[in-house]
Design an enzyme around this catalytic site. Structure first.
Site, mmCIF file in Angstrom:
data_model
loop_
_atom_site.group_PDB
_atom_site.id
_atom_site.type_symbol
_atom_site.label_atom_id
_atom_site.label_comp_id
_atom_site.label_asym_id
_atom_site.label_seq_id
_atom_site.Cartn_x
_atom_site.Cartn_y
_atom_site.Cartn_z
ATOM 1 N N SER A 153 0.811 -1.213 0.000
ATOM 2 C CA SER A 153 0.000 0.000 0.000
ATOM 3 C C SER A 153 0.850 1.271 0.000
ATOM 4 O O SER A 153 1.629 1.512 -0.916
ATOM 5 C CB SER A 153 -0.964 -0.027 1.189
ATOM 6 O OG SER A 153 -1.907 1.016 1.079
ATOM 7 N N ASP A 197 -5.464 2.737 -3.915
ATOM 8 C CA ASP A 197 -6.725 2.528 -3.210
ATOM 9 C C ASP A 197 -7.042 3.694 -2.270
ATOM 10 O O ASP A 197 -8.093 3.703 -1.634
ATOM 11 C CB ASP A 197 -6.753 1.183 -2.463
ATOM 12 C CG ASP A 197 -5.680 1.055 -1.391
ATOM 13 O OD1 ASP A 197 -4.864 1.988 -1.227
ATOM 14 O OD2 ASP A 197 -5.648 0.008 -0.708
ATOM 15 N N ASP A 226 -0.636 1.678 -4.604
ATOM 16 C CA ASP A 226 -1.544 0.643 -5.106
ATOM 17 C C ASP A 226 -2.920 1.213 -5.448
ATOM 18 O O ASP A 226 -3.855 0.473 -5.727
ATOM 19 C CB ASP A 226 -1.654 -0.525 -4.127
ATOM 20 C CG ASP A 226 -2.212 -0.125 -2.775
ATOM 21 O OD1 ASP A 226 -2.330 1.081 -2.501
ATOM 22 O OD2 ASP A 226 -2.530 -1.029 -1.967
ATOM 23 N N ASP A 268 -2.182 6.721 -3.809
ATOM 24 C CA ASP A 268 -1.014 6.022 -3.261
ATOM 25 C C ASP A 268 -0.564 4.928 -4.232
ATOM 26 O O ASP A 268 -1.219 4.688 -5.255
ATOM 27 C CB ASP A 268 -1.318 5.486 -1.859
ATOM 28 C CG ASP A 268 -2.340 4.367 -1.834
ATOM 29 O OD1 ASP A 268 -3.093 4.227 -2.819
ATOM 30 O OD2 ASP A 268 -2.412 3.637 -0.835
#
Length: 557
Positions: free
Chosen positions: A141, A302, A300, A298
């Site tokens: 993440s 999400d 990834d 960010d």
């Protein structure tokens, strides 16, 4: 565990990755202890840790072992198991994804893998769209570049349940990391069809679902405004710009230094849109191009952070709570305006998310479901609605950590969806000559001024883990007040409250509509404190927040 013996075993057997071979030879005694004192723990969030050599690190061996354990679990629970795999821009993410795919293929599990890096919600989507038994996303993440991880989804596209995580953990713990792992060649798997690339059809279906989230319902708005966008060297570039362009938002300037995937994150060591420093380059671009809106996702993709101009022409960052309540209010208002509100509408939020959201939801006739921290719990509630044939009841879900979801097409927060809906909301209000900050002030005038803050404290290594446990015990002592605000009630979620799973979380209900939540992070070696304050105005709220924060901090010393 005999740390020295395990380390020596790795020196002999861990020869598949040159980086691991080299690192093992340079470790000192303290580093050996930290890398080998325990296995990297597997939970509902899968694995997450520092990339490197050892059983307490993310590497080709720990990824392969987790994959073998998951493979055994799938074979025990599905007649013809299959899996969807994705990966982000982090260091070795593509390598770890191929390692996982090769292990699954060797176990005769049908493998579907995205051919290029993609946002984390696309794995949830592919799992559902392709009807696979599970999904795996290689990501850490928004963590710093030294981290990577292994996120697991169930067949419903939700992150795995506690029960599934325990069953997978049991399978993993049975395995010897070198002797018990089945493997195969990734390229041969692609050639013989045991590993298949996920097609553009699935990608397009995902984008179309996001485009369908619009709540304009035919209303015309001015989309000709300037957007500065940063994917923070992650996965968001193509899906975010594609979605916005296809929906008419074409005036997009991408932050060049953060445009292309780069797991080292050279311009933002902490690639988290919650952190001001990660947004600084974007703000420079916004100033240079006189942008109306700054968006950043960010790595990834999400989470989304935004900034807009204030009355002085300066760019002001909005918190996850502020963006969330603005989206909630906008979506509800539009649905009611166009008679698109279901009979029994639902909003889902986490217990650390601003309580003001519940007041807004209530004013529009929505039921609020409060869940534990982590979007997986929001996904679980959507799944429950699905079992009751009530997915249409879901209006919005969000968490204070910049995660939002407006539809039920995935079971995780979605930065592509959020970016699009933020742009739509911005254009709607701009067409009506209302700024997002004006709208925020309007909500404060109706519901009172709220402020919510997050304070994180890092504790590394085995000593840090022990200290975090001690601190949580101190907070379970007989605390009378924080910063002069009396403790009215202590909610200890470790015993299981309101039908929620047991979790090491404490929520102190304080007088005057204030609260404090303390919990260990589920993915990082950190303790987190969430403070929520209600007051007459911003200045008063900030003073109260500071007193509560200072008071809580003494338990960390």
């Amino acid at each position: 565990m005999d740390i020295k013996k395990e380390y020596e075993r790795w020196l002999t057997n861990a020869i598949a990755d040159d980086d691991i071979v080299a690192e093992l030879k340079t470790l000192n005694d303290k580093e050996i202890e930290d890398a080998f004192y325990c296995n990297l723990s597997f939970g509902t969030g899968g694995l997450r840790g520092v990339i490197g050599a050892g059983i307490n690190r993310v590497n080709v061996y720990t990824v392969a072992k987790a994959s073998q354990g998951l493979a055994n679990y799938l074979k025990n629970n599905f007649k013809k198991p299959s899996i969807s795999i994705g990966y982000d821009s982090r260091i070795k993410s593509d390598m770890f994804a191929k390692v996982a795919a090769s292990v699954f293929a060797a176990n005769e599990i049908e493998v579907n893998i995205w051919p290029t890096l993609m946002p984390v919600p696309t794995v949830s989507f592919a799992t559902r769209y392709l009807h696979t038994s599970a999904g795996v996303m290689i990501t850490a993440s928004h963590n710093p570049s030294k981290y990577n991880g292994y996120k697991v989804y169930g067949a419903d596209g939700c992150q795995i349940t506690i029960e599934a995580a325990e069953a997978i953990t049991n399978e993993i713990e049975k395995l010897d990391i070198f002797a018990d792992i089945k493997n195969s060649n990734f390229e041969i798997g692609i050639t013989n069809g045991s590993i298949k690339y996920i097609t553009d059809e699935v990608y397009t279906a995902y984008v179309e679902q996001i485009k369908n989230q619009s709540v304009l319902f035919g209303e015309k708005v001015n989309k000709d405004f300037t957007i500065v966008y940063s994917p923070l060297n992650g996965t968001g570039l193509k899906p975010v710009t594609r979605t916005l362009n296809e929906m008419g938002y074409t005036n997009i300037i991408v932050v060049k230094e953060q445009e292309q995937p780069n797991g080292h994150f050279p311009t933002c060591p902490y690639p988290n849109p919650e952190i001001k420093e990660a947004m600084e380059l974007g703000i420079e671009y916004a100033k240079k191009y006189n942008a109306d809106l700054l968006l950043a996702t960010d790595p990834d993709c999400d989470r989304v952070g935004i900034a807009v101009k204030n009355s002085l022409g300066e760019y002001e960052l909005l918190t996850g709570n502020q963006t969330g309540i603005l989206l909630l209010d906008y979506i509800c208002k539009q649905r009611i305006k166009h008679s698109r509100m279901p009979v029994d509408p639902v909003m889902i939020k986490t217990i650390v998310t601003m309580d003001m959201a519940e007041q807004i939801a209530s004013s529009y006739g929505l039921q609020t479901i409060n869940v534990l921290t982590g979007f997986k719990y929001i996904g679980e509630q959507i799944a429950k609605l699905e079992l009751q044939n009530k997915t249409d009841s879901y209006i919005f879900g969000f968490e204070e950590s910049y995660g939002y979801l407006t539809g039920t097409y995935v079971r995780d927060k979605d930065g592509v969806d959020a970016s699009y809906m933020i742009c739509e909301m911005f254009s709607y209000y701009a067409t009506n000559r209302i700024s997002l900050l004006d709208k925020l002030d309007e909500l404060y005038n109706i519901y009172g001024y709220f402020i919510s803050t997050l304070h994180s404290y890092e504790f590394n290594g085995s000593a840090g883990f022990a200290k975090m446990k001690n601190i949580m015990q101190l907070f379970r002592g007989d605390i009378k007040d924080f910063g002069g605000k009396k403790v009215i009630q202590l909610l200890d979620y470790s015993i299981g409250l309101n039908g929620l799973p047991k979790s090491d979380v404490l929520k102190f209900i304080l007088e005057d509509n204030c609260s404090l939540v303390v919990r260990p992070s589920g993915t990082e070696p950190k303790l987190k404190i969430y403070i929520s304050v209600s007051a007459n105005d911003k200045n008063s709220a900030e003073k109260v927040e500071m007193k509560i924060s200072d008071s809580a901090e003494r338990y960390f010393k």
